[in-house]
Design an enzyme around this catalytic site. Structure first.
Site, PDB file in Angstrom:
ATOM      1  N   GLN A  13       0.825  -1.216   0.000  1.00  0.00           N
ATOM      2  CA  GLN A  13       0.000   0.000   0.000  1.00  0.00           C
ATOM      3  C   GLN A  13       0.857   1.264   0.000  1.00  0.00           C
ATOM      4  O   GLN A  13       0.618   2.185  -0.767  1.00  0.00           O
ATOM      5  CB  GLN A  13      -0.939  -0.005   1.224  1.00  0.00           C
ATOM      6  CG  GLN A  13      -2.028   1.056   1.122  1.00  0.00           C
ATOM      7  CD  GLN A  13      -2.617   1.433   2.479  1.00  0.00           C
ATOM      8  OE1 GLN A  13      -2.153   0.991   3.528  1.00  0.00           O
ATOM      9  NE2 GLN A  13      -3.643   2.258   2.461  1.00  0.00           N
ATOM     10  N   ASP A  35       9.943  -6.707  -4.188  1.00  0.00           N
ATOM     11  CA  ASP A  35       8.845  -7.266  -3.401  1.00  0.00           C
ATOM     12  C   ASP A  35       8.953  -8.786  -3.482  1.00  0.00           C
ATOM     13  O   ASP A  35       9.618  -9.317  -4.364  1.00  0.00           O
ATOM     14  CB  ASP A  35       7.488  -6.800  -3.957  1.00  0.00           C
ATOM     15  CG  ASP A  35       6.405  -6.808  -2.881  1.00  0.00           C
ATOM     16  OD1 ASP A  35       5.963  -5.722  -2.468  1.00  0.00           O
ATOM     17  OD2 ASP A  35       5.998  -7.911  -2.443  1.00  0.00           O
ATOM     18  N   ARG A  37       6.485 -10.590  -4.169  1.00  0.00           N
ATOM     19  CA  ARG A  37       5.642 -11.018  -5.294  1.00  0.00           C
ATOM     20  C   ARG A  37       5.868 -10.084  -6.479  1.00  0.00           C
ATOM     21  O   ARG A  37       6.256  -8.926  -6.311  1.00  0.00           O
ATOM     22  CB  ARG A  37       4.166 -11.030  -4.878  1.00  0.00           C
ATOM     23  CG  ARG A  37       3.693  -9.665  -4.444  1.00  0.00           C
ATOM     24  CD  ARG A  37       2.348  -9.758  -3.719  1.00  0.00           C
ATOM     25  NE  ARG A  37       2.169  -8.606  -2.844  1.00  0.00           N
ATOM     26  CZ  ARG A  37       1.401  -7.557  -3.124  1.00  0.00           C
ATOM     27  NH1 ARG A  37       0.717  -7.515  -4.241  1.00  0.00           N
ATOM     28  NH2 ARG A  37       1.302  -6.545  -2.280  1.00  0.00           N
ATOM     29  N   TYR A 143       2.137  -7.345  16.095  1.00  0.00           N
ATOM     30  CA  TYR A 143       2.601  -6.253  15.224  1.00  0.00           C
ATOM     31  C   TYR A 143       3.164  -5.106  16.066  1.00  0.00           C
ATOM     32  O   TYR A 143       4.278  -4.618  15.814  1.00  0.00           O
ATOM     33  CB  TYR A 143       1.415  -5.791  14.381  1.00  0.00           C
ATOM     34  CG  TYR A 143       1.687  -4.611  13.484  1.00  0.00           C
ATOM     35  CD1 TYR A 143       2.540  -4.710  12.395  1.00  0.00           C
ATOM     36  CD2 TYR A 143       1.051  -3.399  13.721  1.00  0.00           C
ATOM     37  CE1 TYR A 143       2.757  -3.621  11.573  1.00  0.00           C
ATOM     38  CE2 TYR A 143       1.261  -2.309  12.889  1.00  0.00           C
ATOM     39  CZ  TYR A 143       2.120  -2.419  11.821  1.00  0.00           C
ATOM     40  OH  TYR A 143       2.326  -1.343  11.007  1.00  0.00           O
ATOM     41  N   LYS A 147       6.970  -3.656  16.277  1.00  0.00           N
ATOM     42  CA  LYS A 147       7.313  -2.267  15.955  1.00  0.00           C
ATOM     43  C   LYS A 147       8.028  -1.595  17.138  1.00  0.00           C
ATOM     44  O   LYS A 147       8.988  -0.852  16.950  1.00  0.00           O
ATOM     45  CB  LYS A 147       6.059  -1.476  15.556  1.00  0.00           C
ATOM     46  CG  LYS A 147       5.501  -1.860  14.197  1.00  0.00           C
ATOM     47  CD  LYS A 147       6.485  -1.549  13.073  1.00  0.00           C
ATOM     48  CE  LYS A 147       5.946  -1.901  11.705  1.00  0.00           C
ATOM     49  NZ  LYS A 147       6.963  -1.752  10.648  1.00  0.00           N
TER      50      LYS A 147
END
Ligand code: SER
Length: 312
Positions: A13, A35, A37, A143, A147
């Site tokens: 994103q 990336d 992918r 997550y 972080k």
């Protein structure tokens, strides 16, 4: 020396828009997108592209060496909601990729690093209004823990090895070019897609859930802004608080009704509600404003107008 940039997670994103912005600025041939992918054909044809698993140190080092990279933007990560489903995978991806990049910088193979942190570093014991830069941080998600830990390591690598690493605690990010994946704040993107498609939206967060958010163009400007700043102006080497707009699902729904008067929102909160409830509502970003001149531009009404116009 002319900059040579590598973006890891370029198809995501943030990565998609960051790649475009950096290519516009420095020239496509100086910005290598990578990336795990394959990107869309247009994306891959727009400039150099490499398939890369960011947890593979040797593969990363090889790309850095072949393309003579000096600056890395590490945008690959598993976001909050999806990470709760795959805790050890999320930890492995989020931490190993960071160590790989920091270690390359420590060995002087790259000069400058951008690594994104998040409002997820905060937890339910953090003051939720106007959350200060330095405060209680007891994150409750995988997550958030990754972080927060990452922030500590960034500061450590700067202090002990002189690594020029810069970071921002992004709020929820809203954009129309790429769909987000696996975040708790992603309702604020989905809602625009559904408003146009179905005229209604079933929200996975409760009414009244206020979260810090930002339109992507502001986030990209902040990212490039902190990387442009003079080294001595970057006083915080963990990660900077960054604020744009804060709103709840009702407010975004009523901004949509300015364009689609019959739009309806209903609520069916799921496990993501607890995550949202542990995060701040509003953020104090005065350090970013003072140290490197940050200022947000987009408000909710303007963001809604742009989102609806472009998704149509
Ligand atoms: N937008 C992210 C998420 O919801 C927070 O950094 O996971």
């Amino acid at each position: 020396m002319k900059k040579r940039i590598l973006i890891i997670g370029a198809c995501g994103q943030i990565g998609t828009e960051l790649t475009e912005a950096l290519r516009k600025r420095f020239g496509a041939d100086r910005v290598v997108a990578s990336d795990i992918r394959e990107g869309t054909p247009e994306f891959v044809q727009n400039g150099p592209f490499e398939l890369l698993d960011a947890t593979d140190f040797d593969a990363l080092e090889d790309i850095v060496f072949r393309h003579k990279i000096d600056t890395v933007y590490l945008m690959a990560a598993m976001l909050s909601a999806i990470a709760e489903r795959f805790p050890s995978k999320a930890w492995h991806l989020n931490m190993t990729s960071l160590f790989n990049v920091l270690d390359l910088a420590k060995e002087n193979k790259i000069k400058k690093v951008f690594w994104p942190s998040s409002i997820a570093v905060f937890g339910s014991t953090t003051p939720r209004e106007n959350t200060p830069q330095t405060t209680i941080m007891e994150p409750s998600t995988v997550y958030g823990i990754s972080k927060q830990t990452g922030e500590r390591w960034c500061e450590y690598y700067h202090k002990n090895y002189g690594v020029d690493v810069r970071s921002i605690r992004y709020p929820g990010l809203i954009s129309y070019t790429t769909e987000p994946g696996g975040g708790t704040t992603d309702y604020a993107v989905e809602i625009y897609h559904r408003a146009l498609k179905n005229g209604n939206y079933r929200c996975f967060l409760k009414a009244g859930t206020v979260l810090p958010m930002m339109y992507m163009a502001d986030a990209i400007r902040a990212t490039i802004g902190i990387m442009d700043a003079k080294e001595q102006d970057i006083k915080i080497r963990s990660s900077y608080n960054l604020a744009g707009i804060s709103f709840d699902p009702e407010e975004i729904a009523s901004s949509i009704r300015e364009h689609i008067p019959d739009f309806e929102i209903t609520y069916e909160p799921d496990f993501r509600q607890a995550i949202a409830d542990s995060w701040p509502k509003t953020i104090d970003d005065s350090d970013a404003r003072k140290d490197w001149g940050w200022k947000h531009e987009y408000d909710l009404a303007e963001m809604t107008r742009i989102m609806l116009e472009n998704l149509k």
